[in-house]
Design an enzyme around this catalytic site. Structure first.
Site, PDB file in Angstrom:
ATOM      1  N   ARG A  38      15.041  -3.935 -15.126  1.00  0.00           N
ATOM      2  CA  ARG A  38      14.065  -4.248 -16.013  1.00  0.00           C
ATOM      3  C   ARG A  38      12.531  -3.633 -15.797  1.00  0.00           C
ATOM      4  O   ARG A  38      12.186  -3.525 -14.564  1.00  0.00           O
ATOM      5  CB  ARG A  38      13.594  -5.752 -16.136  1.00  0.00           C
ATOM      6  CG  ARG A  38      15.123  -6.434 -16.830  1.00  0.00           C
ATOM      7  CD  ARG A  38      14.602  -7.914 -17.020  1.00  0.00           C
ATOM      8  NE  ARG A  38      14.971  -8.439 -15.483  1.00  0.00           N
ATOM      9  CZ  ARG A  38      14.699  -9.918 -15.288  1.00  0.00           C
ATOM     10  NH1 ARG A  38      14.329 -10.538 -16.305  1.00  0.00           N
ATOM     11  NH2 ARG A  38      15.064 -10.060 -13.980  1.00  0.00           N
ATOM     12  N   LEU A  59       0.748  -1.063   0.190  1.00  0.00           N
ATOM     13  CA  LEU A  59       0.087   0.106  -0.064  1.00  0.00           C
ATOM     14  C   LEU A  59       1.266   1.346  -0.171  1.00  0.00           C
ATOM     15  O   LEU A  59       0.469   2.203   0.478  1.00  0.00           O
ATOM     16  CB  LEU A  59      -0.890  -0.117   1.340  1.00  0.00           C
ATOM     17  CG  LEU A  59      -2.280  -0.803   1.099  1.00  0.00           C
ATOM     18  CD1 LEU A  59      -2.897  -0.626   2.219  1.00  0.00           C
ATOM     19  CD2 LEU A  59      -3.029  -0.476  -0.137  1.00  0.00           C
ATOM     20  N   CYS A 110       8.396  -9.056 -13.352  1.00  0.00           N
ATOM     21  CA  CYS A 110       6.911  -9.803 -13.178  1.00  0.00           C
ATOM     22  C   CYS A 110       5.767  -9.035 -13.136  1.00  0.00           C
ATOM     23  O   CYS A 110       4.757  -9.562 -14.273  1.00  0.00           O
ATOM     24  CB  CYS A 110       7.064 -10.448 -11.643  1.00  0.00           C
ATOM     25  SG  CYS A 110       8.159 -11.791 -11.757  1.00  0.00           S
TER      26      CYS A 110
HETATM   27  C1  UDX Z   1       6.939  -9.694  -7.577  1.00  0.00           C
HETATM   28  C2  UDX Z   1       6.118 -10.633  -6.548  1.00  0.00           C
HETATM   29  O1  UDX Z   1       5.888 -10.050  -5.019  1.00  0.00           O
HETATM   30  C3  UDX Z   1       6.567 -12.066  -6.433  1.00  0.00           C
HETATM   31  O2  UDX Z   1       5.742 -12.724  -5.516  1.00  0.00           O
HETATM   32  C4  UDX Z   1       6.475 -12.424  -7.833  1.00  0.00           C
HETATM   33  O3  UDX Z   1       7.104 -13.850  -7.596  1.00  0.00           O
HETATM   34  C5  UDX Z   1       7.332 -11.719  -8.672  1.00  0.00           C
HETATM   35  O4  UDX Z   1       6.720 -10.313  -8.710  1.00  0.00           O
HETATM   36  P1  UDX Z   1       9.144  -8.514  -7.456  1.00  0.00           P
HETATM   37  O5  UDX Z   1       8.918  -8.433  -8.677  1.00  0.00           O
HETATM   38  O6  UDX Z   1      10.620  -9.234  -6.995  1.00  0.00           O
HETATM   39  O7  UDX Z   1       8.223  -9.725  -6.914  1.00  0.00           O
HETATM   40  O8  UDX Z   1       8.986  -7.186  -6.571  1.00  0.00           O
HETATM   41  P2  UDX Z   1       7.963  -6.370  -5.465  1.00  0.00           P
HETATM   42  O9  UDX Z   1       8.928  -6.275  -4.307  1.00  0.00           O
HETATM   43  O10 UDX Z   1       6.970  -7.268  -5.599  1.00  0.00           O
HETATM   44  O11 UDX Z   1       7.612  -5.139  -6.028  1.00  0.00           O
HETATM   45  C6  UDX Z   1       7.564  -4.952  -7.470  1.00  0.00           C
HETATM   46  C7  UDX Z   1       7.104  -3.412  -7.909  1.00  0.00           C
HETATM   47  O12 UDX Z   1       6.024  -3.010  -6.950  1.00  0.00           O
HETATM   48  C8  UDX Z   1       8.523  -2.748  -7.523  1.00  0.00           C
HETATM   49  O13 UDX Z   1       8.664  -1.825  -8.696  1.00  0.00           O
HETATM   50  C9  UDX Z   1       7.857  -1.858  -6.320  1.00  0.00           C
HETATM   51  O14 UDX Z   1       8.776  -0.667  -6.029  1.00  0.00           O
HETATM   52  C10 UDX Z   1       6.649  -1.806  -6.176  1.00  0.00           C
HETATM   53  N1  UDX Z   1       5.859  -1.480  -5.081  1.00  0.00           N
HETATM   54  C11 UDX Z   1       5.827  -2.555  -4.120  1.00  0.00           C
HETATM   55  C12 UDX Z   1       4.937  -0.236  -5.016  1.00  0.00           C
HETATM   56  O15 UDX Z   1       5.239   0.554  -5.673  1.00  0.00           O
HETATM   57  N2  UDX Z   1       4.307  -0.235  -3.845  1.00  0.00           N
HETATM   58  C13 UDX Z   1       4.245  -1.303  -2.996  1.00  0.00           C
HETATM   59  O16 UDX Z   1       3.385  -1.095  -1.830  1.00  0.00           O
HETATM   60  C14 UDX Z   1       4.974  -2.408  -2.982  1.00  0.00           C
END
Ligand code: UDX
Length: 447
Positions: free
Chosen positions: A331, A254, A264
């Site tokens: 990426r 959030l 992903c």
């Molecule tokens: C994600 C999933 O968490 C994981 O379970 C799946 O297997 C692969 O994709 P990941 O891509 O490593 O993992 O990153 P994650 O920590 O989930 O963050 C993804 C993106 O969302 C980042 O750019 C992060 O900065 C953004 N994010 C995350 C937000 O903008 N706000 C948030 O509250 C949480």
């Protein structure tokens, strides 16, 4: 102890599983088409940074139950399990590109032995129906009398936490139509003590997409609320805290900001959208999630443009290049989109990232890459924080201000304290943290 071949064993997912399965006592051979990567890995060097990876790699090589090869013949000679961990990038319309998976399935099929069963474990994130496709391709290329089963076993790994997440899963999802085969895969994970969800292939495949799409939806939801906060004069960080205290909602994912990136979320939400469209549905929610995400980056740049009275000829310091903190991965990074848009509008970029500088030097060589945040801020009209690295939280803001030409600090991740920023003489702009100057309209009841 089982003999396991990991196809795509040099990538994030494959390498994580190769070292972890070896750690659990199995005999593991990682297969990768990249000979340079394979040589590096056999010498104990990891081509990518993941916490804990290098030491588990060293342990496996030393114990003699882990090695890497480029040869399918070698990797499949004794394999009882074949973990499919090849990449599934996006095609230009968002659909998953399954060419690597098909090629691997063909190669596996051609080398299947007769007289003993091999279980193919689908790890790669693939659209619903992919396990059936893999079974078909393996079967079509297999010798007469070959005995194999496919089990869908999606991963839920976070980058930067790959080894931890493999060894401490919240759940193990197994999809398939042969109880013996799913039980055999469940036994590989038994030492980890995680709950096991056994289901059919299609449900298992959809669990992965639905989980990622839900998390992405949470982020876009709070980013939509952030837009509203700006208009109505509220602070999204407090709104998120107040919402997140409800255990049905929870505080994670959030954090409002310039949106999600990485290998992903954008790819998987796009692929799920295409799947729904292909099934004759109108995935309005998923489309909105992607639209809000693209908008978050655009709005950040449009605001900079307005606050600087145009970006032409301006110098902007961008802090953070990786798609999230704790990784050097660029990426689909929101920071890179922001940089592209700033440059299109005539700005010059000075950039810093605590860990992604080597990748940036390769892929973004035209930028002025700086040793630290203060160096990046030198002569800048604005500082734009794009990745929430914890080290930026303790920036010396007066020093940052002193290095700059202008005074605008745009915090794309709501990482910094606005009061400290203002005390340091900076004009602070966060995301969804309305200030009188940021154009909020009077609340309806005060009109
Ligand atoms: C994600 C999933 O968490 C994981 O379970 C799946 O297997 C692969 O994709 P990941 O891509 O490593 O993992 O990153 P994650 O920590 O989930 O963050 C993804 C993106 O969302 C980042 O750019 C992060 O900065 C953004 N994010 C995350 C937000 O903008 N706000 C948030 O509250 C949480």
């Amino acid at each position: 102890m089982s003999t396991i071949c990991v196809v795509g064993g040099g990538g994030y997912v494959g390498l994580g599983y190769a070292v972890a399965l070896a750690r659990l006592g199995n005999q593991v051979i990682g297969l990768d088409i990249d000979a340079e990567r394979v040589a590096m890995l056999n010498a104990g060097n990891t081509p990518l940074y993941e916490d804990g990876l290098e030491s588990l790699l060293a342990d496996g090589l030393l114990a003699g139950n882990l090695r890497f090869t480029t040869s399918y013949d070698d990797a499949l000679a004794d394999a009882e399990f074949v973990f499919l961990c090849t990449g599934t990038p996006s095609l230009s319309d968002g659909e998953a590109d399954l060419r690597q998976v098909r090629a691997a399935a063909r190669a596996i099929g051609e080398r299947l032995p007769t007289g003993r069963r091999v279980i193919v474990v689908n790890k790669s994130t693939m659209p619903v129906g992919a396990a059936e496709m893999v079974a078909m391709v393996v079967g079509a290329n297999a010798p007469h009398g070959a005995d194999f089963r496919v089990v869908s076993n999606p991963e839920f790994l976070r980058e930067g936490m790959v080894v931890h997440d493999i060894l401490h899963p919240d759940r193990v999802v197994l999809g398939g139509d042969d109880p013996d085969a799913t039980a055999a895969v469940a036994a590989l994970y038994a030492p980890l003590g995680a709950p096991v969800i056994q289901t059919d292939h299609r449900s298992a495949e959809l669990i992965k997409y639905a989980a990622n799409a839900f998390l992405a939806t949470k982020i876009s939801f709070i980013n939509d609320i952030a837009r509203l906060c700006e208009r109505l004069g509220a602070d999204v960080t407090v709104v998120a805290e107040g919402m997140g205290r409800d255990p049905r909602i929870g505080p994670r994912f959030l954090h409002a900001g310039i949106g999600f990136g990485g290998s992903c979320f954008p790819k998987d939400v796009g692929a799920l959208t295409r799947m729904a469209e292909g099934a004759g549905l109108h995935p309005g929610l998923l489309r909105a999630v992607l639209e809000i995400n693209a908008d978050a980056r655009r709005r950040f740049v449009t605001r900079a443009d307005a606050l600087l009275n145009g970006l032409e000829g301006r110098t902007v310091a961008v802090l953070g290049l990786a798609f999230k903190e704790g990784t050097d991965d660029l990426r689909e990074s929101p920071a890179i989109s922001v940089i592209d848009m700033l440059e299109e509008r005539g700005a010059t970029i000075r950039a810093h990232d605590p860990r992604a500088m080597a990748n940036a030097a390769r892929k973004l060589s035209h930028l002025v890459l700086c040793d630290d945040a203060y160096h990046a801020a030198e002569g800048a009209d604005a500082v734009m924080l794009c990745t929430p690295w914890p080290e930026y939280r303790s920036l010396d803001l007066p020093r940052l201000r002193a290095a700059m030409r202008g005074d605008l600090l745009m915090d794309g991740r709501n990482l910094l304290d606005p009061v400290n920023a203002v005390d340091a003489g900076l004009r602070y702009e966060g995301i969804g943290r309305a200030t009188k100057e940021s154009g909020s309209i009077p609340a309806p009841l005060a009109r």
